[in-house]
Write a protein that holds these residues in place. Structure first.
Motif, mmCIF file in Angstrom:
data_model
loop_
_atom_site.group_PDB
_atom_site.id
_atom_site.type_symbol
_atom_site.label_atom_id
_atom_site.label_comp_id
_atom_site.label_asym_id
_atom_site.label_seq_id
_atom_site.Cartn_x
_atom_site.Cartn_y
_atom_site.Cartn_z
ATOM 1 N N ASN A 177 0.850 -1.099 -0.046
ATOM 2 C CA ASN A 177 -0.117 0.015 0.103
ATOM 3 C C ASN A 177 0.952 1.179 -0.032
ATOM 4 O OD1 ASN A 177 -1.859 1.876 0.139
ATOM 5 N ND2 ASN A 177 -2.402 1.555 2.295
ATOM 6 N N GLN A 178 0.893 1.940 -1.143
ATOM 7 C CA GLN A 178 1.702 2.967 -1.310
ATOM 8 C C GLN A 178 1.147 4.248 -1.512
ATOM 9 O OE1 GLN A 178 3.786 1.884 -4.665
ATOM 10 N NE2 GLN A 178 5.390 0.476 -3.638
ATOM 11 N N SER A 179 1.680 5.474 -1.015
ATOM 12 C CA SER A 179 0.738 6.753 -1.064
ATOM 13 C C SER A 179 2.088 7.690 -1.856
ATOM 14 C CB SER A 179 0.402 7.517 0.310
ATOM 15 O OG SER A 179 1.454 7.368 1.158
ATOM 16 N N VAL A 180 1.744 8.660 -2.516
ATOM 17 C CA VAL A 180 2.518 9.474 -3.123
ATOM 18 C C VAL A 180 2.738 10.501 -1.870
ATOM 19 C CG1 VAL A 180 2.392 11.705 -4.760
ATOM 20 C CG2 VAL A 180 0.946 9.820 -5.157
ATOM 21 N N THR A 181 4.428 10.773 -1.970
ATOM 22 C CA THR A 181 5.281 11.334 -1.080
ATOM 23 C C THR A 181 5.441 12.916 -1.532
ATOM 24 O OG1 THR A 181 7.272 10.921 -2.081
ATOM 25 C CG2 THR A 181 6.365 9.253 -0.245
ATOM 26 N N GLU A 182 5.760 13.640 -0.545
ATOM 27 C CA GLU A 182 5.924 15.041 -0.878
ATOM 28 C C GLU A 182 7.026 15.188 -1.871
ATOM 29 O OE1 GLU A 182 4.607 17.876 -0.024
ATOM 30 O OE2 GLU A 182 3.016 16.547 0.883
ATOM 31 N N GLU A 183 8.205 14.429 -1.761
ATOM 32 C CA GLU A 183 9.335 14.253 -2.889
ATOM 33 C C GLU A 183 8.701 14.132 -4.172
ATOM 34 O OE1 GLU A 183 13.335 11.862 -3.809
ATOM 35 O OE2 GLU A 183 12.060 10.824 -2.330
ATOM 36 N N VAL A 184 7.696 12.923 -4.190
ATOM 37 C CA VAL A 184 7.249 12.888 -5.749
ATOM 38 C C VAL A 184 6.430 14.032 -6.035
ATOM 39 C CG1 VAL A 184 5.420 11.542 -6.714
ATOM 40 C CG2 VAL A 184 7.082 10.484 -5.537
ATOM 41 N N LYS A 185 5.850 14.786 -4.982
ATOM 42 C CA LYS A 185 4.912 15.880 -5.587
ATOM 43 C C LYS A 185 5.664 16.988 -5.972
ATOM 44 C CE LYS A 185 1.045 14.965 -2.367
ATOM 45 N NZ LYS A 185 0.256 15.501 -0.930
ATOM 46 N N THR A 186 6.737 17.242 -5.456
ATOM 47 C CA THR A 186 7.784 18.172 -5.762
ATOM 48 C C THR A 186 8.431 18.106 -7.089
ATOM 49 O OG1 THR A 186 8.375 18.832 -3.486
ATOM 50 C CG2 THR A 186 9.866 19.276 -5.149
ATOM 51 N N HIS A 187 8.797 16.681 -7.288
ATOM 52 C CA HIS A 187 9.391 16.266 -8.513
ATOM 53 C C HIS A 187 8.578 16.538 -9.823
ATOM 54 C CE1 HIS A 187 11.685 13.669 -11.541
ATOM 55 N NE2 HIS A 187 10.471 13.229 -11.525
ATOM 56 N N PHE A 188 6.949 16.461 -9.433
ATOM 57 C CA PHE A 188 5.969 16.346 -10.419
ATOM 58 C C PHE A 188 6.200 17.879 -11.048
ATOM 59 C CE2 PHE A 188 1.752 17.918 -10.801
ATOM 60 C CZ PHE A 188 1.352 17.576 -12.181
ATOM 61 N N GLN A 189 5.842 18.765 -9.669
ATOM 62 C CA GLN A 189 5.970 20.011 -9.922
ATOM 63 C C GLN A 189 6.945 20.899 -10.937
ATOM 64 O OE1 GLN A 189 5.123 21.277 -5.865
ATOM 65 N NE2 GLN A 189 2.960 20.795 -5.909
ATOM 66 N N LYS A 190 8.001 20.304 -10.739
ATOM 67 C CA LYS A 190 9.300 20.836 -11.199
ATOM 68 C C LYS A 190 9.106 20.885 -12.813
ATOM 69 C CE LYS A 190 12.738 20.324 -7.717
ATOM 70 N NZ LYS A 190 13.970 19.566 -7.429
ATOM 71 N N GLU A 231 7.823 6.728 -5.830
ATOM 72 C CA GLU A 231 9.164 6.671 -6.360
ATOM 73 C C GLU A 231 9.053 7.647 -7.858
ATOM 74 O OE1 GLU A 231 11.993 5.626 -5.746
ATOM 75 O OE2 GLU A 231 11.345 4.143 -4.073
ATOM 76 N N THR A 232 10.054 8.818 -7.718
ATOM 77 C CA THR A 232 9.865 9.907 -8.639
ATOM 78 C C THR A 232 9.933 9.305 -10.277
ATOM 79 O OG1 THR A 232 12.347 10.267 -8.638
ATOM 80 C CG2 THR A 232 10.947 11.514 -7.229
ATOM 81 N N PHE A 233 10.740 8.231 -10.381
ATOM 82 C CA PHE A 233 10.750 7.789 -11.610
ATOM 83 C C PHE A 233 9.591 7.466 -12.348
ATOM 84 C CE2 PHE A 233 11.235 3.605 -9.710
ATOM 85 C CZ PHE A 233 10.412 2.916 -10.267
#
Length: 378
Positions: free
Chosen positions: A65-78, A100-102
């Motif tokens: 069970n995974q959830s979107v992290t703040e790191e992933v959100k920041t990566h997306f916004q860039k 995971e950002t990838f």
């Protein structure tokens, strides 16, 4: 006479400068990352953008069970453009990591919906209902507008649910295949985007074979082809994918052509447009053969020109100018062979189409990217 002296002195000075200070060419470098046991990601060393994702997913394995992290959100916004939504290359329901950002990519809303309904959902449903296999594979190549952007402007995808995962035979059979090209323009530029060329089929029988192995590269030219009906309802094998080793020995690109019949080429048996010409998937300058029945397809003149300028010329330039060999020169002075490995995916608009809608190429030499992810519409 003075004019003559000037005209000759400038090139001479230029040649001396080149001899004393040779031009140094730089090539992008890719990194290979392994995530768990089934996912391999290749990224650009400079921009960190994703170049390819190869994955084998198995729904028999537990999915955390995974959830979107703040790191992933920041990566997306860039990388996101105004109006973009967060998309996932591999759906979390079949093992794609949401944290995971990838695996996260900016998509315009219409592309996100197309990906969900035409890629993720069919694959998930087929894996869910196939209690025996429940195994699928993905190959995804993001496409970029230039060498600096990190937001993909399109995708090449081949996703398959295996029918016989543990059986090796002449033909490989799949319960479902999703294959094609999906454009991903920013929301403000949708009207200027290319049309998608994406299809799915629930019965895909392909033949995969090696067409020769080079002792230099330890890798051969291989093809994947499927049977379709051409003009006059005559069956033939259309090229789906391939791998080519372009090798240069002593300054000459190696060409190995057999006595195959050019009348059997895909070009001659396909439907084509009025201005189409015989186009090479591996050009003669890169070692390809006119008589090869899997190498000649209908191409538009514009596609031929793009092939020459964006694929053929960069590969030849790399082989001519780059000293990147796997062994030192021999005592007799013979130059060690140089080579480039090229991946090909032929895009079709539908399962039984004979004329390609476009072509994807990617060329590498070890970690060096000779030609980045390239899509040529046809």
């Amino acid at each position: 006479m003075k004019g003559c002296l000037v005209s000759f002195s400038r090139p001479l000075a230029y040649l001396i400068t080149i001899a004393l200070f040779p031009v140094i060419r730089t090539w992008n470098v890719e990194n290979e990352i392994h995530y768990n046991s089934g996912i391999v990601i290749r990224t650009d060393d400079r921009t960190r953008r994703v170049l390819s994702i190869e994955a084998i997913v198995d729904m028999r394995d537990p999915i955390p069970n995974q959830s979107v992290t703040e790191e992933v959100k920041t990566h997306f916004q860039k990388s996101a453009e105004p109006g973009d939504v967060m998309g996932f290359y591999i759906d979390s329901r079949i093992g794609g990591p949401a944290n995971e950002t990838f695996n996260v990519v900016p998509m315009n809303p219409s592309v996100s919906e197309l990906w969900r309904t035409n890629v993720s959902e069919p694959i998930y449903q087929k894996l869910k209902e196939d209690t025996e296999t429940r195994q699928g594979s993905f190959v995804i190549h993001p496409l970029y507008d230039d060498i600096n952007t990190t937001r993909p402007d399109g995708f090449i995808i081949v996703a398959m649910v295996m029918r016989r995962p543990n059986v090796t035979g002449t033909n490989n059979k799949f319960n479902l295949v999703v294959k094609g090209y999906i454009p991903n323009p920013p929301k403000a530029m949708i009207s200027k985007a290319l049309e998608p060329a994406l299809y799915s089929t629930d019965r895909w029988d392909v033949r995969h074979w090696e067409r020769g192995t080079s002792p230099t590269t330890m890798s051969g030219t291989s093809h994947i082809a499927s049977t379709v009906k051409g003009i006059q309802s005559e069956e033939f094998e259309r090229t789906e994918m391939g791998n080519f080793a372009v090798t240069m020995e002593n300054g000459v690109i190696v060409q190995s052509c057999g006595a195959e019949d050019s009348r059997q080429t895909q070009f001659r048996k396909s439907a084509w447009k009025d201005d189409d010409v015989p186009g090479f998937l591996l050009s003669q300058r890169l070692g390809g053969c006119l008589e090869d029945p899997y190498n000649v397809v209908p191409m538009s003149p514009k596609a031929v020109e793009e092939y020459k300028s964006k694929l053929e010329e960069p590969i030849i330039d790399f082989l001519n100018t780059t000293v990147f060999t796997y062994k030192p020169p021999s005592p007799d002075g013979e130059t060690p062979p140089r080579f480039v490995l090229t991946t090909l995916i032929v895009v079709y608009p539908e399962p039984l189409a004979t004329r390609p809608a476009g072509f994807f190429f990617r060329s590498i030499r070890g970690p060096l990217v000779v030609v980045g992810n390239l899509y040529i519409p046809n």
